[in-house]
Design a protein around this motif. Structure first.
Motif, PDB file in Angstrom:
ATOM      1  N   THR A 150     -28.028 -73.797  27.456  1.00 25.93           N
ATOM      2  CA  THR A 150     -27.259 -74.700  26.605  1.00 25.93           C
ATOM      3  C   THR A 150     -28.007 -75.011  25.307  1.00 25.93           C
ATOM      4  OG1 THR A 150     -26.293 -76.922  26.489  1.00 25.93           O
ATOM      5  CG2 THR A 150     -28.211 -76.667  27.885  1.00 25.93           C
ATOM      6  N   ASN A 151     -27.259 -75.442  24.329  1.00 27.98           N
ATOM      7  CA  ASN A 151     -27.853 -75.877  23.060  1.00 27.98           C
ATOM      8  C   ASN A 151     -27.931 -77.389  22.955  1.00 27.98           C
ATOM      9  OD1 ASN A 151     -28.302 -73.308  22.076  1.00 27.98           O
ATOM     10  ND2 ASN A 151     -26.221 -73.116  21.297  1.00 27.98           N
ATOM     11  N   LYS A 152     -27.472 -78.076  24.000  1.00 33.72           N
ATOM     12  CA  LYS A 152     -27.534 -79.538  24.029  1.00 33.72           C
ATOM     13  C   LYS A 152     -28.326 -79.963  25.259  1.00 33.72           C
ATOM     14  CE  LYS A 152     -23.254 -80.167  21.432  1.00 33.72           C
ATOM     15  NZ  LYS A 152     -21.899 -80.762  21.389  1.00 33.72           N
ATOM     16  N   LYS A 153     -29.282 -80.827  25.051  1.00 33.20           N
ATOM     17  CA  LYS A 153     -30.159 -81.235  26.148  1.00 33.20           C
ATOM     18  C   LYS A 153     -29.429 -82.160  27.110  1.00 33.20           C
ATOM     19  CE  LYS A 153     -34.899 -82.662  27.004  1.00 33.20           C
ATOM     20  NZ  LYS A 153     -36.184 -83.085  26.410  1.00 33.20           N
ATOM     21  N   ILE A 154     -29.643 -81.917  28.408  1.00 28.78           N
ATOM     22  CA  ILE A 154     -29.101 -82.803  29.436  1.00 28.78           C
ATOM     23  C   ILE A 154     -30.253 -83.324  30.278  1.00 28.78           C
ATOM     24  CG2 ILE A 154     -26.857 -81.625  29.512  1.00 28.78           C
ATOM     25  CD1 ILE A 154     -27.790 -80.204  32.062  1.00 28.78           C
ATOM     26  N   ASP A 155     -30.103 -84.506  30.857  1.00 24.94           N
ATOM     27  CA  ASP A 155     -31.185 -85.067  31.668  1.00 24.94           C
ATOM     28  C   ASP A 155     -30.806 -85.189  33.139  1.00 24.94           C
ATOM     29  OD1 ASP A 155     -29.387 -87.126  31.537  1.00 24.94           O
ATOM     30  OD2 ASP A 155     -30.679 -88.487  30.387  1.00 24.94           O
ATOM     31  N   LEU A 159     -22.411 -81.751  33.082  1.00 25.49           N
ATOM     32  CA  LEU A 159     -22.040 -81.011  31.878  1.00 25.49           C
ATOM     33  C   LEU A 159     -20.839 -81.639  31.169  1.00 25.49           C
ATOM     34  CD1 LEU A 159     -22.415 -77.373  33.302  1.00 25.49           C
ATOM     35  CD2 LEU A 159     -24.093 -78.702  31.997  1.00 25.49           C
ATOM     36  N   THR A 160     -20.619 -82.907  31.397  1.00 23.38           N
ATOM     37  CA  THR A 160     -19.498 -83.622  30.760  1.00 23.38           C
ATOM     38  C   THR A 160     -19.557 -83.466  29.237  1.00 23.38           C
ATOM     39  OG1 THR A 160     -19.416 -85.278  32.528  1.00 23.38           O
ATOM     40  CG2 THR A 160     -18.407 -85.877  30.430  1.00 23.38           C
ATOM     41  N   GLY A 161     -18.429 -83.048  28.678  1.00 25.12           N
ATOM     42  CA  GLY A 161     -18.328 -82.911  27.227  1.00 25.12           C
ATOM     43  C   GLY A 161     -18.830 -81.592  26.677  1.00 25.12           C
ATOM     44  N   SER A 176     -17.244 -78.371  38.698  1.00 28.57           N
ATOM     45  CA  SER A 176     -17.670 -79.503  39.534  1.00 28.57           C
ATOM     46  C   SER A 176     -18.724 -80.345  38.830  1.00 28.57           C
ATOM     47  CB  SER A 176     -18.219 -79.008  40.881  1.00 28.57           C
ATOM     48  OG  SER A 176     -19.531 -78.503  40.762  1.00 28.57           O
ATOM     49  N   LEU A 177     -19.378 -79.759  37.802  1.00 31.47           N
ATOM     50  CA  LEU A 177     -20.354 -80.486  36.983  1.00 31.47           C
ATOM     51  C   LEU A 177     -19.701 -81.041  35.713  1.00 31.47           C
ATOM     52  CD1 LEU A 177     -23.383 -78.003  37.246  1.00 31.47           C
ATOM     53  CD2 LEU A 177     -23.016 -80.095  38.576  1.00 31.47           C
ATOM     54  N   ASN A 178     -18.352 -80.988  35.686  1.00 37.54           N
ATOM     55  CA  ASN A 178     -17.539 -81.583  34.609  1.00 37.54           C
ATOM     56  C   ASN A 178     -17.568 -80.817  33.291  1.00 37.54           C
ATOM     57  OD1 ASN A 178     -16.910 -83.841  36.347  1.00 37.54           O
ATOM     58  ND2 ASN A 178     -18.963 -84.626  35.883  1.00 37.54           N
ATOM     59  N   ALA A 179     -17.900 -79.536  33.333  1.00 34.33           N
ATOM     60  CA  ALA A 179     -17.902 -78.731  32.106  1.00 34.33           C
ATOM     61  C   ALA A 179     -16.487 -78.353  31.704  1.00 34.33           C
ATOM     62  CB  ALA A 179     -18.726 -77.467  32.315  1.00 34.33           C
ATOM     63  N   ASN A 180     -16.277 -78.169  30.405  1.00 39.54           N
ATOM     64  CA  ASN A 180     -15.073 -77.518  29.904  1.00 39.54           C
ATOM     65  C   ASN A 180     -15.393 -76.023  29.846  1.00 39.54           C
ATOM     66  OD1 ASN A 180     -13.673 -79.976  29.341  1.00 39.54           O
ATOM     67  ND2 ASN A 180     -14.918 -80.215  27.487  1.00 39.54           N
ATOM     68  N   GLY A 196     -19.980 -72.381  17.387  1.00 40.75           N
ATOM     69  CA  GLY A 196     -19.804 -73.634  18.107  1.00 40.75           C
ATOM     70  C   GLY A 196     -18.582 -73.658  19.005  1.00 40.75           C
ATOM     71  N   VAL A 197     -18.023 -72.485  19.280  1.00 37.58           N
ATOM     72  CA  VAL A 197     -16.890 -72.399  20.207  1.00 37.58           C
ATOM     73  C   VAL A 197     -17.353 -72.790  21.606  1.00 37.58           C
ATOM     74  CG1 VAL A 197     -15.197 -70.835  21.275  1.00 37.58           C
ATOM     75  CG2 VAL A 197     -15.729 -70.634  18.831  1.00 37.58           C
ATOM     76  N   VAL A 198     -18.606 -72.446  21.936  1.00 41.91           N
ATOM     77  CA  VAL A 198     -19.204 -72.871  23.206  1.00 41.91           C
ATOM     78  C   VAL A 198     -20.548 -73.523  22.924  1.00 41.91           C
ATOM     79  CG1 VAL A 198     -18.038 -71.084  24.572  1.00 41.91           C
ATOM     80  CG2 VAL A 198     -20.312 -70.619  23.633  1.00 41.91           C
ATOM     81  N   ASP A 199     -20.956 -74.425  23.812  1.00 40.52           N
ATOM     82  CA  ASP A 199     -22.257 -75.084  23.715  1.00 40.52           C
ATOM     83  C   ASP A 199     -23.311 -74.400  24.567  1.00 40.52           C
ATOM     84  OD1 ASP A 199     -21.276 -77.305  22.086  1.00 40.52           O
ATOM     85  OD2 ASP A 199     -20.230 -77.938  23.916  1.00 40.52           O
ATOM     86  N   GLY A 200     -22.866 -73.512  25.430  1.00 43.63           N
ATOM     87  CA  GLY A 200     -23.790 -72.837  26.320  1.00 43.63           C
ATOM     88  C   GLY A 200     -23.056 -71.829  27.183  1.00 43.63           C
ATOM     89  N   TYR A 201     -23.768 -71.315  28.173  1.00 44.05           N
ATOM     90  CA  TYR A 201     -23.209 -70.247  28.996  1.00 44.05           C
ATOM     91  C   TYR A 201     -23.980 -70.137  30.305  1.00 44.05           C
ATOM     92  CZ  TYR A 201     -27.238 -67.954  26.808  1.00 44.05           C
ATOM     93  OH  TYR A 201     -28.506 -67.668  26.361  1.00 44.05           O
TER      94      TYR A 201
END
Length: 323
Positions: A150-155, A159-161, A176-180, A196-201
């Motif tokens: 991902t390009n956005k840090k999670i703690d 994966l909401t949002g 199940s981790l709330n990803a789109n 920016g179509v996706v934030d990660g993969y």
């Protein structure tokens, strides 16, 4: 003089007949890859094909047609099923359109050598024969866990949002981790990240450098989960047409291919170090959270498998799981 000429002609005809017989005994199998030709999987396969052809003269040959430019990634499974090609190197996640059970292969937690001994291979082929018109020949990739990049840090494992590119491998888990979730072929991921179509993969530990994704990736979530499965599959009628000698030769070479799977453990360690050097930071959770994260991955996947194909999931689960 005339007898000598006749004798020579007879010998020539006999020689031609023997040559024709030898040629008739040799078969050529058309093989395609669902993965790009510059990637690690094809790079590992090419020496095997060369060895296969060198040692199989007069018996069996492989004609490597190419990668997705020859047949698009998600059409490879159907090409094998219908006999457009004889063989393919692919992952089950790429031919769930042929049979959803192909995605279950990611859930194996025991080595392929043990799968051959404990009945897992036979169970797989029963399903592949009946539902896919295929023979499952060999698994050439092991010990390659999937990760969230991902390009956005999670703690925490949430994966909401976030917009995450997926394949069927991890659709249910990421949801199940709330990803789109967004599905795209591998060849479109770089542009999707760039725009920016996706934030990660989701992707295995190895292979992102083959696609230059490291240029657009900031973080990798640890630990990994599931096991990337790349295998050789074959059209069932084409397999059944092989003579006993051809089938024995094919099996010998397939086992030799699987015997090289130890490569992937070192490759995973090397790729982890390479990612760190490229600036990709590892996001790690505490021990309890990490265990819960991995447990959830398998729970979600087996629940999904049971919903899709209850009988097959029930048959596969004890054969795929460690004792």
């Amino acid at each position: 003089m005339r007898l000598t000429t006749i004798r020579k002609a007879a010998l020539a005809v006999l020689a031609m007949g023997l040559a024709a017989g030898a040629a008739a005994q040799e078969a050529t199998l058309r093989l395609v890859s669902a993965f790009a030709e510059n990637g690690i999987y094809v790079q590992r396969l090419q020496p095997w094909i060369n060895k296969f052809n060198a040692e199989g003269k007069g018996v069996l040959q492989i004609n490597f047609i190419g990668g997705p430019k020859a047949i698009p990634t998600f059409e490879v499974g159907n090409a094998v099923k219908t006999g457009v090609v004889d063989m393919a190197m692919s992952t089950g996640a790429f031919y769930t359109n042929v049979m959803p059970e192909s995605d279950f292969l990611k859930l194996t937690q025991i080595p392929v050598a043990e799968q051959r001994k404990n009945g897992a291979f036979d169970a797989i082929n029963k399903v592949w024969n009946e539902k896919g018109n295929m023979q499952y020949l060999a698994r050439m990739v092991e010990n390659q866990p999937f990760h969230i990049y991902t390009n956005k840090k999670i703690d925490k494992p949430d994966l909401t949002g976030l917009k995450i590119r997926i394949t069927p491998v991890y659709r249910d888990f990421f949801q199940s981790l709330n990803a789109n979730v967004i599905t795209t072929p591998p060849g479109e991921v770089y542009t999707a990240l760039e725009r920016g179509v996706v934030d990660g993969y989701g992707w295995p530990i190895g292979g992102i450098f083959d696609l230059n994704w490291q240029e657009k990736t900031k973080y990798r979530v640890d630990p990994g989960f599931y096991d990337a499965e790349v295998s050789i599959i074959m059209n069932l009628p084409a397999y059944n047409k092989l003579s006993q000698a051809q089938r024995a030769y094919l099996q010998k070479q397939l086992l030799a291919l699987e015997a090289e799977n130890g490569f992937w453990t070192k490759y995973a360690a090397d790729e982890t170090a390479r990612q760190e050097k490229a600036g990709i930071q590892a996001i790690k959770f505490d021990a309890a959270t990490s265990k819960a994260f991995v447990d959830k991955a398998y729970e979600v996947a087996w629940a999904s498998a049971a919903k899709q194909s209850p009988e097959v999931a029930a048959r596969f689960k004890p054969l795929f799981s460690p004792k």
